[in-house]
Design a protein around this motif. Structure first.
Motif, PDB file in Angstrom:
ATOM      1  N   THR A   1      30.420   5.278 -15.407  1.00  0.00           N
ATOM      2  CA  THR A   1      29.941   5.924 -16.627  1.00  0.00           C
ATOM      3  C   THR A   1      30.004   7.451 -16.562  1.00  0.00           C
ATOM      4  O   THR A   1      29.636   8.127 -17.523  1.00  0.00           O
ATOM      5  CB  THR A   1      28.468   5.547 -16.879  1.00  0.00           C
TER       6      THR A   1
ATOM      7  N   SER B   1      32.508   9.356 -19.838  1.00  0.00           N
ATOM      8  CA  SER B   1      32.691   8.354 -20.882  1.00  0.00           C
ATOM      9  C   SER B   1      33.133   9.054 -22.154  1.00  0.00           C
ATOM     10  O   SER B   1      33.121  10.280 -22.247  1.00  0.00           O
ATOM     11  CB  SER B   1      31.378   7.631 -21.170  1.00  0.00           C
TER      12      SER B   1
ATOM     13  N   PHE C   1      25.948  17.225 -13.400  1.00  0.00           N
ATOM     14  CA  PHE C   1      25.248  16.321 -14.308  1.00  0.00           C
ATOM     15  C   PHE C   1      24.312  17.058 -15.251  1.00  0.00           C
ATOM     16  O   PHE C   1      23.723  16.457 -16.146  1.00  0.00           O
ATOM     17  CB  PHE C   1      24.586  15.146 -13.604  1.00  0.00           C
TER      18      PHE C   1
ATOM     19  N   SER D   1      21.435  21.474 -20.569  1.00  0.00           N
ATOM     20  CA  SER D   1      22.156  20.365 -21.190  1.00  0.00           C
ATOM     21  C   SER D   1      22.482  19.294 -20.159  1.00  0.00           C
ATOM     22  O   SER D   1      23.401  19.444 -19.350  1.00  0.00           O
ATOM     23  CB  SER D   1      23.441  20.928 -21.805  1.00  0.00           C
TER      24      SER D   1
ATOM     25  N   ARG E   1      24.865  10.277 -16.866  1.00  0.00           N
ATOM     26  CA  ARG E   1      25.179  10.800 -15.525  1.00  0.00           C
ATOM     27  C   ARG E   1      23.935  10.814 -14.652  1.00  0.00           C
ATOM     28  O   ARG E   1      23.985  10.465 -13.480  1.00  0.00           O
ATOM     29  CB  ARG E   1      25.787  12.200 -15.626  1.00  0.00           C
TER      30      ARG E   1
END
Ligand code: ATP
Length: 426
Positions: free
Chosen positions: A187, A190, A265, A300, A305
Motif C-alpha cells: 500500500t 497507491s 511517510f 502531511s 503509509r
C-alpha cells in the motif's frame, strides 16, 4: 520469505487488507481494508484526531469535498506543476520515476549484465481526471491530488464562523488520488489513499516560520513514538532545494526504515503564503485591524503509509507463533473471549455474558472454534492485547484467565476486574 511477503499474506489471511477488485484480477494501486483492517485504520485516524485537534486549543477540524471546482487546481499550481518525471527502460519497457533513485538502481541491478538505456524523462501530471454532468462536452474536474486545498479554499469560512485567531490550525483527514506512475510496495504507493493533515497558519515572519516548523517536526515525531514505533527506525530527512514541491519554502520528511529502504511517510512543509495568495485570501486581525497573508506550516501524513509501518514495526516471529506487538490503542480488537469448551452450555452462556459486557466498553471478539491454542494464535496475529478464557472454575468463583499477548503469561482475575485491566492500557 521476505518480510513484505509475510505481511501481505498475513493481511489477506486475517482480513486486514485485500487487493482491490480481486475477483476481477485486481486493479493496480487500489486496496481494500477488511473487517480487521478497518478497525485499526479507524483507530489510527482517531488517535491522530485526538492528538491534533482535541488535545489542543488552537486547532479546528474540517471535512471538505473530494471534487472541487477545477479553478482551485489551476490556482494552486497543480494543473501545471503536479508532475513526476517518467522514464522508460528501453530493454523491458517498464516505466519508472527518474527522481526515485533507489527504484532506478534496483531496476538496473535486475538487468545485471546489460546496461540499461533510459528514455528522456517526460513530465507526467498525476492529477486524476473525472467527468461530470450528462450532456457533452462533460465538465472536466479532478479528484483531489492532496486534501490540503480543501482547507485553503475554506480559510475565510473557518475564520468567519469560529473563534480562531492566528496562530491556529485546520486539521483534516480524507482520501486523495494520484495517477502514480509506479504504484508499489504493497500500500506504500497507491493511487487512492488517505491523508491526515494539519495546515497551521502563522504570521508572515521568518522567526515565526522557523519556530513553528521545528515545533511541528518534533510534535509529529513524538506522536509516532507515543504509539510505539521503534525510534531507531525513524529519522528526519530535509529536502534538497531541487526536490521541494512547487509550493514549499522548505520541507522535511519523517522517514521509516522500511524493508525496501528509508521511506517517507509524513512531510512537514513550510508553504509560506503560496496557497493563500494564489487564492487571494488574507487575514484581518480583529484587535489591531492589521491585514496580511498568513504563512502556513503543514504536516502531511499518509494514513495508509503509517498503517503499513505500524504493521511492519510490530510484526514479531517466535518459534511457535507470529504476533503483532501493536500499541493497544491501535489494536483492532482489544480483547477476545473464549469458552474453554463449546459443548458445556453454562460455560458458553457465561462466556457470552462476559463478551457482551466487554463489548459495551471496547471492541471485543468471541471465538469458540477449534482448540484454545489456535484461538490464541489467531488473536496474536491481529495484535489483540488480551484473551480471556471462561472455564469450569469461572462457574464456581467468578474468576477467568487473562492472557497477555506479548508475554503469553496467564493470570486469574475476577470478572469485575476485566474492564479495568483492559482499559488501563488503552
Ligand atoms: P512520494 O514522493 O513518496 O510519492 P510525496 O512526497 O509526493 O510522496 P506528499 O505530496 O508530501 O508525498 O504527500 C504527503 C503524504 O501523503 C506522504 O508523506 C504520504 O504519506 C502520503 N502519500 C503521498 N502519495 C501517496 C501514495 N501514492 N500512496 C500512499 N500515500 C501517499
Amino acid at each position: 520469505m521476505e518480510i513484505m511477503e509475510k505481511i501481505v499474506s498475513l493481511c489477506k489471511r486475517r482480513g486486514i487488507i485485500f487487493p482491490g477488485s480481486e475477483i476481477y484480477e485486481g486493479i493496480t494501486g487500489f486496496w481494500d481494508y477488511g473487517p480487521v483492517g478497518v478497525e485499526m485504520k479507524n483507530n489510527l485516524k482517531r488517535e491522530w484526531w485526538k492528538y491534533m485537534v482535541y488535545g489542543r486549543e488552537d486547532v479546528v477540524g474540517l471535512d471538505a469535498a473530494i471534487v472541487m471546482n477545477p479553478k482551485v487546481w489551476e490556482a494552486s499550481g497543480h494543473v501545471k506543476s503536479f508532475v513526476d518525471p517518467l522514464v522508460e527502460c528501453k530493454i523491458c519497457h517498464q516505466r519508472f520515476r527518474s527522481d526515485k533513485k533507489s527504484e532506478i538502481d534496483a531496476h538496473e541491478k535486475l538487468h545485471k549484465d546489460e546496461k540499461v538505456d533510459w528514455t528522456e524523462p517526460k513530465m507526467f501530471n498525476i492529477l486524476t481526471e473525472v467527468y461530470l454532468g450528462v450532456t457533452e462536452p462533460k465538465q472536466k474536474a479532478y479528484l483531489r491530488g492532496e486534501i490540503t486545498q480543501g482547507v485553503f479554499v475554506n480559510f475565510r469560512n473557518v475564520v468567519d464562523s469560529t473563534r480562531v485567531k492566528i496562530p491556529f490550525g485546520i486539521a483534516q483527514i480524507g482520501k486523495a488520488f494520484r495517477n502514480e506512475i509506479t504504484p508499489g510496495n504493497f500500500t506504500y504507493r497507491s493511487r487512492e489513499f488517505e491523508q491526515m493533515e494539519l495546515e497551521y497558519f502563522i504570521k508572515p515572519n521568518e522567526e515565526e516560520g522557523k519556530r513553528w516548523f521545528s515545533k511541528w517536526k518534533e510534535t509529529r515525531l513524538e506522536w509516532y513514538k507515543s504509539l510505539g514505533i521503534n525510534e531507531k527506525n525513524l529519522r528526519f530527512r530535509d529536502h534538497e532545494v531541487d526536490e521541494r514541491a512547487h509550493y514549499a519554502r522548505f520541507a522535511t520528511d519523517i522517514e521509516y526504515m522500511a524493508p525496501f529502504g528509508w521511506s517517507e511517510f509524513e512531510g512537514i512543509h513550510h508553504r509560506g503564503d503560496w496557497d493563500l495568495s494564489r487564492h487571494k485570501l488574507t487575514y484581518k486581525d480583529s484587535e489591531t485591524g492589521e491585514e496580511y497573508t498568513p504563512w502556513v506550516i503543514e504536516t502531511s501524513g499518509g494514513v495508509d503509509r503509517a498503517f503499513l509501518f505500524f504493521l511492519i514495526d510490530s510484526y514479531r516471529e517466535e518459534e511457535k507463533r507470529i504476533f503483532l506487538k501493536l500499541h493497544p490503542k491501535l489494536a483492532p480488537v482489544k480483547a477476545a473471549v473464549f469458552p474453554l469448551v463449546r459443548n458445556k452450555e453454562n460455560i458458553v452462556a457465561k462466556a457470552k455474558d462476559v463478551y457482551k459486557m466487554l463489548k459495551s466498553h471496547f471492541v471485543t471478539a468471541f471465538d469458540d472454534r477449534g482448540n484454545i491454542g489456535k484461538r490464541y494464535l489467531a488473536q496474536d496475529e491481529i495484535g489483540t492485547p488480551y484473551c480471556v478464557t471462561i472455564d469450569y472454575q469461572t462457574l464456581e468463583d467468578g474468576t477467568v484467565t487473562i492472557r497477555d499477548r506479548d508475554t503469553t503469561k496467564q493470570e486469574r482475575i475476577k470478572i469485575d476486574e476485566l474492564v479495568g485491566t483492559v482499559s488501563k492500557v488503552l
